[in-house]
Design an enzyme around this catalytic site. Structure first.
Site, PDB file in Angstrom:
ATOM      1  N   ILE A 224      -0.149 -49.548   3.795  1.00  0.00           N
ATOM      2  CA  ILE A 224       0.209 -49.447   5.210  1.00  0.00           C
ATOM      3  C   ILE A 224       0.698 -50.806   5.691  1.00  0.00           C
ATOM      4  CG2 ILE A 224      -0.618 -48.928   7.540  1.00  0.00           C
ATOM      5  CD1 ILE A 224      -2.725 -47.116   6.271  1.00  0.00           C
ATOM      6  N   GLU A 266      -6.242 -50.626   2.844  1.00  0.00           N
ATOM      7  CA  GLU A 266      -5.176 -49.748   3.335  1.00  0.00           C
ATOM      8  C   GLU A 266      -4.224 -49.336   2.217  1.00  0.00           C
ATOM      9  OE1 GLU A 266      -3.832 -54.044   4.154  1.00  0.00           O
ATOM     10  OE2 GLU A 266      -5.683 -52.900   3.988  1.00  0.00           O
TER      11      GLU A 266
END
Length: 352
Positions: A224, A266
């Protein structure tokens, strides 16, 4: 047949012997049920044994095991014996089966199959009687056992149903608890995806297969973009919301047999066995586009991901860890060249 006292005594002995035989058979059935049900903690194996045992000891012609799904409030068919395979789910409280589960009470219904039929190979026959046996432990419903017979059940069978319900419910509760513990050990608690431990186990298996048979094996590594700034600006709860949303998109994009995992923080890893680079790139692009299209009400811009793709044997790697590293380096290149893009490994690993 002497017509005298000897005949009367003989009849008495025969009746006594018959009673002893029936009690011995009943005790044997009960012991067999308890022993077999305690022999496994595997839920699927237990359900199969449960149905087979119940059909055998009650001399039924049909048996179905339903598991209760708390989320949908439905009884979902899992295992069956002597009936068709494509059975529908049943809402809690719906008909005799749903009512038996909701009330936690055994129902024996005469000349009523409630949609359950005995398959005889050449024809389907409605059971003369059907027994609906709720499987509940400590007032928590776990499922339902349905038995059907072309004959009538006796009063003695009712006691056997109660015994089966008690024994099976305890075994089922243990098996469900065991499965939940097993799932927790291989599942990321926040996203519901596989965790890194499970990823390493499965990827090692897939690598061995790919290397042995020269199958293609692809790893996608998605990260991300600017995730730290999301946490810093909006808080960790919002960050968790983003992680869950991206996880849902990934989960919905892969097939059941493919591995989707949270790699850490992430980062997410998807393993695609038998998938070449072009197919993997297309999947990565779909995921990237869906993530970028997903809007959060509390943020005025969308979240994006950068994805790296590495495929064996195109990537010159000798271990599955190196395949992940190749995908990671491709993802890093996507980051430094603008983010929100998919980059394919050049087929070699840069040694840091």
């Amino acid at each position: 047949r002497t017509g005298d006292q000897f005949e009367s005594i003989g009849k008495g002995f025969n009746q006594m012997a018959d009673g002893i035989r029936k009690r011995e058979e009943k005790l044997k059935k009960h012991n067999e049920v308890a022993k077999l049900l305690m022999s496994t903690l595997d839920l699927k194996e237990l359900l199969t044994k449960m149905v087979d045992i119940a059909v055998a000891v009650t001399e039924s012609h049909m048996g179905i095991a339903y598991l209760y799904d708390e989320g949908t409030k439905t009884l979902i068919p899992n295992t069956q014996h002597g009936t068709k395979a494509d059975l529908p789910s049943i809402a809690l409280g719906e008909g005799y089966p749903g009512k038996a589960a909701a009330d936690k009470k055994i129902f024996i219904v005469k000349q009523h199959g409630a949609g359950h039929e005995v398959e005889l190979g050449f024809a389907s026959v409605t059971p003369r009687e059907a027994a609906y046996i709720p499987l509940a432990y400590q007032d928590k419903i776990h499922g339902l056992l349905v038995l059907g017979s072309l004959d009538r059940y006796s009063e003695e069978d009712m006691h056997l149903f109660e015994y089966l319900a008690n024994q099976i419910s305890i075994a089922l509760d243990n098996a469900i608890l065991h499965q939940q513990v097993q799932e927790l050990s291989i599942t990321d608690t926040l996203t519901g995806l596989a965790n890194r431990r499970f990823l390493n186990l499965r990827l090692a298996e897939e690598w061995a297969r790919a290397e042995r048979h020269r199958f293609s094996l692809t790893v996608l590594l998605a990260d991300i973009d600017n995730f730290k700034s999301i946490n810093d600006t909006f808080g960790h709860d919002r960050g968790d919301e983003v992680l869950k949303a991206v996880s849902d998109i990934i989960r919905g994009s892969v097939r059941k047999e493919e591995i989707a995992s949270r790699f850490g923080g992430e980062e997410f890893v998807i393993v695609l066995a038998g998938t070449d680079t072009d197919e993997a790139y297309s999947l990565a692009e779909r995921i990237r586009v869906q993530v970028a299209s997903h809007m959060f009400a509390w943020m005025d811009k969308s979240v994006t991901v950068s994805v790296g793709v590495a495929t064996y044997p195109d990537a010159k790697v000798t271990r599955f860890e190196e395949l992940i590293q190749a995908a990671d380096q491709a993802m890093y290149k996507a980051k430094v060249t603008g983010k929100n893009r998919v980059t394919v490994s050049e087929g070699k690993i840069m040694v840091c």
